[in-house]
Design a protein around this motif. Structure first.
Motif, mmCIF file in Angstrom:
data_model
loop_
_atom_site.group_PDB
_atom_site.id
_atom_site.type_symbol
_atom_site.label_atom_id
_atom_site.label_comp_id
_atom_site.label_asym_id
_atom_site.label_seq_id
_atom_site.Cartn_x
_atom_site.Cartn_y
_atom_site.Cartn_z
ATOM 1 N N VAL A 34 31.521 25.532 -9.083
ATOM 2 C CA VAL A 34 32.519 24.900 -8.223
ATOM 3 C C VAL A 34 31.818 24.289 -7.013
ATOM 4 O O VAL A 34 30.980 24.927 -6.373
ATOM 5 N N ASN A 35 32.174 23.058 -6.736
ATOM 6 C CA ASN A 35 31.623 22.360 -5.575
ATOM 7 C C ASN A 35 32.748 21.859 -4.692
ATOM 8 O O ASN A 35 33.752 21.345 -5.192
ATOM 9 N N TRP A 36 32.556 21.974 -3.405
ATOM 10 C CA TRP A 36 33.422 21.298 -2.444
ATOM 11 C C TRP A 36 32.640 20.135 -1.856
ATOM 12 O O TRP A 36 31.517 20.320 -1.360
ATOM 13 N N TYR A 37 33.227 18.948 -1.925
ATOM 14 C CA TYR A 37 32.672 17.744 -1.322
ATOM 15 C C TYR A 37 33.582 17.325 -0.172
ATOM 16 O O TYR A 37 34.730 17.757 -0.058
ATOM 17 N N ARG A 38 33.072 16.423 0.654
ATOM 18 C CA ARG A 38 33.918 15.791 1.650
ATOM 19 C C ARG A 38 33.501 14.339 1.830
ATOM 20 O O ARG A 38 32.349 13.981 1.601
ATOM 21 N N ARG A 39 34.491 13.532 2.211
ATOM 22 C CA ARG A 39 34.256 12.119 2.459
ATOM 23 C C ARG A 39 34.774 11.788 3.836
ATOM 24 O O ARG A 39 35.973 11.579 4.037
ATOM 25 N N PRO A 40 33.870 11.769 4.830
ATOM 26 C CA PRO A 40 34.300 11.439 6.197
ATOM 27 C C PRO A 40 34.728 9.981 6.284
ATOM 28 O O PRO A 40 34.296 9.159 5.465
ATOM 29 N N PRO A 41 35.539 9.623 7.249
ATOM 30 C CA PRO A 41 35.989 8.230 7.365
ATOM 31 C C PRO A 41 34.809 7.286 7.535
ATOM 32 O O PRO A 41 33.952 7.499 8.400
ATOM 33 N N ASP A 89 33.860 17.492 11.294
ATOM 34 C CA ASP A 89 34.277 18.006 9.989
ATOM 35 C C ASP A 89 35.461 17.221 9.423
ATOM 36 O O ASP A 89 35.879 17.466 8.289
ATOM 37 N N THR A 90 36.005 16.310 10.198
ATOM 38 C CA THR A 90 37.125 15.498 9.732
ATOM 39 C C THR A 90 36.723 14.704 8.493
ATOM 40 O O THR A 90 35.716 13.994 8.489
ATOM 41 N N ALA A 91 37.510 14.863 7.421
ATOM 42 C CA ALA A 91 37.185 14.216 6.151
ATOM 43 C C ALA A 91 38.275 14.531 5.131
ATOM 44 O O ALA A 91 39.110 15.409 5.353
ATOM 45 N N VAL A 92 38.225 13.816 4.031
ATOM 46 C CA VAL A 92 38.967 14.226 2.836
ATOM 47 C C VAL A 92 38.067 15.196 2.074
ATOM 48 O O VAL A 92 36.910 14.869 1.782
ATOM 49 N N TYR A 93 38.582 16.365 1.788
ATOM 50 C CA TYR A 93 37.812 17.396 1.080
ATOM 51 C C TYR A 93 38.260 17.412 -0.388
ATOM 52 O O TYR A 93 39.466 17.491 -0.675
ATOM 53 N N LEU A 94 37.266 17.353 -1.266
ATOM 54 C CA LEU A 94 37.529 17.277 -2.699
ATOM 55 C C LEU A 94 36.871 18.440 -3.423
ATOM 56 O O LEU A 94 35.739 18.812 -3.118
ATOM 57 N N VAL A 111 41.510 16.868 6.004
ATOM 58 C CA VAL A 111 41.256 17.774 7.128
ATOM 59 C C VAL A 111 40.941 16.921 8.347
ATOM 60 O O VAL A 111 40.031 16.091 8.307
ATOM 61 N N SER A 112 41.707 17.114 9.405
ATOM 62 C CA SER A 112 41.493 16.370 10.645
ATOM 63 C C SER A 112 41.330 17.355 11.793
ATOM 64 O O SER A 112 42.171 18.245 11.974
#
Length: 115
Positions: A34-41, A89-94, A111-112
């Motif tokens: 399992v991986n958690w990724y994030r895509r910051p703006p 840390d603000t980003a969409v977490y996938l 997450v904002s």
């Protein structure tokens, strides 16, 4: 096609906490990494944390000591506990799970972190 479902995102102030959940229906969850990724703006997607089928965990440096990844194989669910949140840390977490050639994603949760 397997669709993972993330939840738990929201708007918080710096220093606060959130716990993200990722449900993976219909798969032999315990064998998957399992991986958690994030895509910051405005930025590229980055991997944040990983937990293997053996429960070994890894984190990117910027979240070490603040984030904790875990899993509950009885519920086909993974978690990302995020403490001491920062504006960066603000980003969409996938959520992503993979096993050999099998690779599944969720649609993400926002997450904002802002005062």
């Amino acid at each position: 096609q397997v669709q993972l479902v993330e939840s738990g995102g929201g708007l918080v102030q710096p220093g606060e906490s959130l716990r993200l959940s990722c449900v993976a229906p219909g798969i032999a969850f315990k064998i998957y990494t399992v991986n958690w990724y994030r895509r910051p703006p405005g930025r590229e997607r980055e991997i944040v944390a990983t937990i293997g089928s053996d429960n070994m965990t890894t984190y990117i440096d910027s979240v070490k000591g603040r984030f904790t990844i875990s899993r509950d194989n009885t519920k086909n669910t993974a978690y990302l506990q995020m403490d001491s949140l920062k504006p960066e840390d603000t980003a969409v977490y996938l959520c992503n799970v993979n096993y050999m050639r099998l690779n599944y994603w969720g649609r993400g949760t926002q997450v904002s972190v802002s005062s």
